[in-house]
Write a protein that holds these residues in place. Structure first.
Motif, mmCIF file in Angstrom:
data_model
loop_
_atom_site.group_PDB
_atom_site.id
_atom_site.type_symbol
_atom_site.label_atom_id
_atom_site.label_comp_id
_atom_site.label_asym_id
_atom_site.label_seq_id
_atom_site.Cartn_x
_atom_site.Cartn_y
_atom_site.Cartn_z
ATOM 1 N N ARG A 2 0.831 -1.213 0.000
ATOM 2 C CA ARG A 2 0.000 0.000 0.000
ATOM 3 C C ARG A 2 0.863 1.260 0.000
ATOM 4 N N ALA A 3 1.943 1.204 0.738
ATOM 5 C CA ALA A 3 2.838 2.363 0.790
ATOM 6 C C ALA A 3 3.421 2.641 -0.590
ATOM 7 N N ARG A 4 3.799 1.562 -1.304
ATOM 8 C CA ARG A 4 4.325 1.736 -2.658
ATOM 9 C C ARG A 4 3.254 2.297 -3.584
ATOM 10 N N ALA A 5 2.060 1.864 -3.443
ATOM 11 C CA ALA A 5 0.957 2.359 -4.268
ATOM 12 C C ALA A 5 0.728 3.848 -4.004
ATOM 13 N N GLN A 6 0.792 4.253 -2.752
ATOM 14 C CA GLN A 6 0.614 5.669 -2.412
ATOM 15 C C GLN A 6 1.756 6.516 -2.982
ATOM 16 N N VAL A 7 2.964 5.985 -2.962
ATOM 17 C CA VAL A 7 4.106 6.714 -3.523
ATOM 18 C C VAL A 7 3.946 6.843 -5.031
ATOM 19 N N VAL A 8 3.507 5.787 -5.702
ATOM 20 C CA VAL A 8 3.299 5.834 -7.149
ATOM 21 C C VAL A 8 2.200 6.846 -7.482
ATOM 22 N N ILE A 9 1.108 6.843 -6.723
ATOM 23 C CA ILE A 9 0.015 7.806 -6.952
ATOM 24 C C ILE A 9 0.530 9.235 -6.742
ATOM 25 N N ARG A 10 1.279 9.444 -5.675
ATOM 26 C CA ARG A 10 1.826 10.787 -5.395
ATOM 27 C C ARG A 10 2.754 11.229 -6.511
ATOM 28 N N ASP A 11 3.665 10.375 -6.931
ATOM 29 C CA ASP A 11 4.610 10.720 -7.999
ATOM 30 C C ASP A 11 3.886 10.974 -9.320
ATOM 31 N N SER A 12 2.839 10.206 -9.587
ATOM 32 C CA SER A 12 2.052 10.409 -10.813
ATOM 33 C C SER A 12 1.363 11.764 -10.789
#
Length: 179
Positions: A2-12
């Protein structure tokens, strides 16, 4: 995960915001220059305000006094001169002449016009003969002004530059006699 998903969403989102900003900047030509000029205008406005405050402060300072002992000395007045009619208010050279003569000095005058070589020679002779020079800058030719300025600078002779005849109010018998 989930943390990786949040980082990907933030970076996107960040990448999309950067792309949007780049498109906006590209749609407005000269935006960086305009922003830089706006900052410069703001700085210049502040500078103008500072200078206006300084000018206002200087205008409230007392007028300078003519610091010279004119007893038995020659004072050259370069500028317009009008004779006094009865009841007329003394101005410019008249005020200077009255104050200088009352203080025991010798008043010399030159109109400061641009009447040719004879006039320039007469001005130069007056400058050499004078111990002090008063120049009414608003009523003399450019040539006369620069001759007076240059002569006083070269010889170290005391020179008072006056913009308008009304500024001669600081020349008083007491101011001339005290020194």
């Amino acid at each position: 995960m989930r943390a990786r998903a949040q980082v990907v969403i933030r970076d996107s989102r960040l990448a999309l915001a950067r792309d949007e900003l780049a498109e906006l900047a590209a749609s407005v030509p000269g935006l960086p220059t305009r922003a830089r000029l706006a900052r410069r205008v703001e700085w210049l406005s502040e500078r103008v305000q500072d200078l206006m405050r300084e000018l206002l402060r200087l205008q409230w300072l007392p007028a300078p006094s003519l610091q010279a002992d004119v007893r038995e000395k020659a004072v050259l007045y370069v500028g317009t001169y009008s004779s006094l009619a009865p009841g007329q208010h003394a101005a410019g050279a008249n005020v200077a002449q009255l104050a200088i003569e009352q203080a025991g000095g010798r008043f010399l005058h030159h109109a400061g016009g641009d009447d040719g070589a004879d006039d320039a020679a007469a001005l130069e002779a007056g400058l050499v003969a004078a111990d002090l020079v008063i120049c009414q800058t608003g009523c003399v030719s450019h040539d006369a002004y620069w001759r007076v300025h240059d002569h006083c600078k070269r010889t170290g002779k005391q020179c008072v530059l006056v913009d308008q005849p009304q500024a001669m109010h600081f020349v008083r018998k007491e101011a001339l006699a005290d020194f």
